[in-house]
Design a protein around this motif. Structure first.
Motif, PDB file in Angstrom:
ATOM      1  N   GLU A 104     -15.703 -26.579   8.318  1.00 34.66           N
ATOM      2  CA  GLU A 104     -16.278 -27.519   9.282  1.00 34.66           C
ATOM      3  C   GLU A 104     -15.667 -27.308  10.669  1.00 34.66           C
ATOM      4  N   ALA A 105     -14.362 -27.032  10.700  1.00 38.94           N
ATOM      5  CA  ALA A 105     -13.696 -26.765  11.974  1.00 38.94           C
ATOM      6  C   ALA A 105     -14.274 -25.525  12.634  1.00 38.94           C
ATOM      7  N   ARG A 106     -14.501 -24.492  11.841  1.00 45.35           N
ATOM      8  CA  ARG A 106     -15.074 -23.259  12.399  1.00 45.35           C
ATOM      9  C   ARG A 106     -16.478 -23.499  12.928  1.00 45.35           C
ATOM     10  N   LEU A 107     -17.221 -24.348  12.255  1.00 44.85           N
ATOM     11  CA  LEU A 107     -18.588 -24.650  12.673  1.00 44.85           C
ATOM     12  C   LEU A 107     -18.614 -25.430  13.987  1.00 44.85           C
ATOM     13  N   LEU A 108     -17.710 -26.397  14.131  1.00 40.90           N
ATOM     14  CA  LEU A 108     -17.765 -27.311  15.273  1.00 40.90           C
ATOM     15  C   LEU A 108     -17.007 -26.813  16.504  1.00 40.90           C
ATOM     16  N   THR A 109     -16.062 -25.910  16.321  1.00 41.56           N
ATOM     17  CA  THR A 109     -15.201 -25.511  17.430  1.00 41.56           C
ATOM     18  C   THR A 109     -15.960 -25.054  18.680  1.00 41.56           C
ATOM     19  N   PRO A 110     -16.983 -24.209  18.562  1.00 42.04           N
ATOM     20  CA  PRO A 110     -17.678 -23.777  19.791  1.00 42.04           C
ATOM     21  C   PRO A 110     -18.320 -24.925  20.560  1.00 42.04           C
ATOM     22  N   PHE A 111     -18.609 -26.024  19.880  1.00 45.72           N
ATOM     23  CA  PHE A 111     -19.293 -27.145  20.531  1.00 45.72           C
ATOM     24  C   PHE A 111     -18.324 -28.166  21.133  1.00 45.72           C
ATOM     25  N   VAL A 112     -17.107 -28.262  20.583  1.00 48.37           N
ATOM     26  CA  VAL A 112     -16.178 -29.304  21.036  1.00 48.37           C
ATOM     27  C   VAL A 112     -15.016 -28.762  21.862  1.00 48.37           C
ATOM     28  N   ASN A 113     -14.756 -27.453  21.772  1.00 47.80           N
ATOM     29  CA  ASN A 113     -13.605 -26.886  22.480  1.00 47.80           C
ATOM     30  C   ASN A 113     -14.028 -26.484  23.894  1.00 47.80           C
ATOM     31  N   LYS A 114     -14.035 -27.450  24.796  1.00 45.78           N
ATOM     32  CA  LYS A 114     -14.484 -27.243  26.167  1.00 45.78           C
ATOM     33  C   LYS A 114     -13.320 -27.462  27.138  1.00 45.78           C
ATOM     34  N   PRO A 115     -13.298 -26.743  28.265  1.00 44.59           N
ATOM     35  CA  PRO A 115     -12.296 -27.041  29.298  1.00 44.59           C
ATOM     36  C   PRO A 115     -12.473 -28.473  29.806  1.00 44.59           C
ATOM     37  N   PHE A 116     -11.393 -29.058  30.295  1.00 44.82           N
ATOM     38  CA  PHE A 116     -11.448 -30.417  30.828  1.00 44.82           C
ATOM     39  C   PHE A 116     -10.654 -30.469  32.122  1.00 44.82           C
ATOM     40  N   GLN A 117     -10.859 -31.525  32.879  1.00 43.44           N
ATOM     41  CA  GLN A 117     -10.140 -31.665  34.137  1.00 43.44           C
ATOM     42  C   GLN A 117      -8.643 -31.758  33.867  1.00 43.44           C
ATOM     43  N   PRO A 118      -7.833 -30.899  34.466  1.00 44.89           N
ATOM     44  CA  PRO A 118      -6.386 -30.940  34.204  1.00 44.89           C
ATOM     45  C   PRO A 118      -5.796 -32.320  34.453  1.00 44.89           C
ATOM     46  N   VAL A 119      -4.883 -32.712  33.574  1.00 42.38           N
ATOM     47  CA  VAL A 119      -4.257 -34.039  33.645  1.00 42.38           C
ATOM     48  C   VAL A 119      -2.762 -33.870  33.898  1.00 42.38           C
ATOM     49  N   ALA A 120      -2.284 -34.465  34.959  1.00 40.10           N
ATOM     50  CA  ALA A 120      -0.846 -34.491  35.250  1.00 40.10           C
ATOM     51  C   ALA A 120      -0.344 -35.904  34.976  1.00 40.10           C
ATOM     52  N   ALA A 121       0.202 -36.113  33.796  1.00 39.56           N
ATOM     53  CA  ALA A 121       0.688 -37.441  33.423  1.00 39.56           C
ATOM     54  C   ALA A 121       1.790 -37.892  34.380  1.00 39.56           C
ATOM     55  N   THR A 122       1.794 -39.177  34.672  1.00 44.54           N
ATOM     56  CA  THR A 122       2.798 -39.729  35.589  1.00 44.54           C
ATOM     57  C   THR A 122       4.029 -40.247  34.861  1.00 44.54           C
ATOM     58  N   HIS A 123       3.961 -40.325  33.529  1.00 46.06           N
ATOM     59  CA  HIS A 123       5.080 -40.844  32.737  1.00 46.06           C
ATOM     60  C   HIS A 123       5.261 -39.917  31.542  1.00 46.06           C
ATOM     61  N   LEU A 124       6.132 -38.919  31.683  1.00 48.43           N
ATOM     62  CA  LEU A 124       6.421 -37.998  30.589  1.00 48.43           C
ATOM     63  C   LEU A 124       7.638 -38.502  29.816  1.00 48.43           C
ATOM     64  N   PHE A 125       7.587 -38.379  28.489  1.00 51.09           N
ATOM     65  CA  PHE A 125       8.716 -38.816  27.664  1.00 51.09           C
ATOM     66  C   PHE A 125       8.955 -37.797  26.573  1.00 51.09           C
ATOM     67  N   ASP A 126      10.156 -37.815  26.015  1.00 47.65           N
ATOM     68  CA  ASP A 126      10.548 -36.833  25.002  1.00 47.65           C
ATOM     69  C   ASP A 126      10.726 -37.440  23.614  1.00 47.65           C
TER      70      ASP A 126
END
Length: 234
Positions: A104-126
């Motif tokens: 199912e992952a192989r079937l859906l990957t081409p449809f859901v794996n899209k680039p997105f607007q880069p996100v720079a989080a303002t609160h990073l934690f470890d």
């Protein structure tokens, strides 16, 4: 002081987001690019305006969970929190998927794996993060496996918002949504199994996941025990 907590699922085309309302509300995950209007509408139905959000928490850095973070941060003014281990992926705007776990992952990957607007989080934690300062009775803990920076939110009343630690059902939860399953993508199986065990040790009431669900803890425990016995070590 005791904080009463409610959780509202926001069902989006690709994933679930969650509104957690305590003394102040927080938003957990933001869906994909283009989902901001749907989330704002869901917030308003729950009596919350974007400006009231104290925090936007990303359970991990994939585009179907972080894709609308920038727009919602601009609308709300709320900080965006993300585990540091997923920061580079979120900033790149490209998903790092890991091992595909099913046909199912192989079937859906081409449809859901899209680039997105880069996100720079303002609160990073470890490590862990206490949400009391943001008005919610709960803690965020690292639960890597799906991605290196995946986290789960443990709410004091018993719910766990687990992101993509697991998923419910098939085809993104369209079928058999309450049946526990491995997510389509895993970066580290050993980390994943340890993370599931860590969550189950907390004896949660239920797991609220990014796709499908909710998952009853008894179902997750039974599924996990069977999977460990039948799955070849990866």
């Amino acid at each position: 002081m005791k904080i009463q907590t409610t959780v509202t699922r926001i069902k989006l085309p690709l994933a679930n987001a969650y509104l957690v309302q305590g003394k102040r509300p927080i938003l957990v995950d933001t869906g994909a690019s283009g989902d901001a209007d749907r989330i704002v509408a869901a917030l308003r139905r729950a009596g919350v305006t974007p400006k009231e959000l104290s925090l936007i928490l990303l359970t991990h850095g994939h585009g179907d969970h972080a894709g609308a973070a920038n727009e919602l941060a601009a609308l709300s003014g709320a900080p965006v929190a993300l585990h540091r281990a997923d920061d580079a992926m979120a900033r790149s705007g490209h998903n790092v998927l890991g091992t595909l776990t099913s046909w199912e992952a192989r079937l859906l990957t081409p449809f859901v794996n899209k680039p997105f607007q880069p996100v720079a989080a303002t609160h990073l934690f470890d490590g862990e993060m206490d949400l009391y300062p943001f008005g919610v009775a709960g803690r965020v803990i690292p639960t890597p496996g799906h991605t290196p920076g995946s986290v789960s939110l443990l709410l004091k009343h018993g719910d766990v918002i687990a992101g993509d630690l697991l998923m419910g059902g098939y085809f993104g939860g369209v079928l058999m949504a309450r049946r526990p399953q491995l997510h389509y993508y895993v970066t580290d199986f050993s980390d994943l199994y340890t993370s599931v065990e860590r969550i189950l040790a907390r004896i949660p009431r239920r797991l609220l996941v990014g796709h499908g669900g909710p998952l009853a803890v008894e179902s997750v425990r039974a599924w996990f025990e069977t999977m460990k016995k039948t799955t070849v070590h990866r």
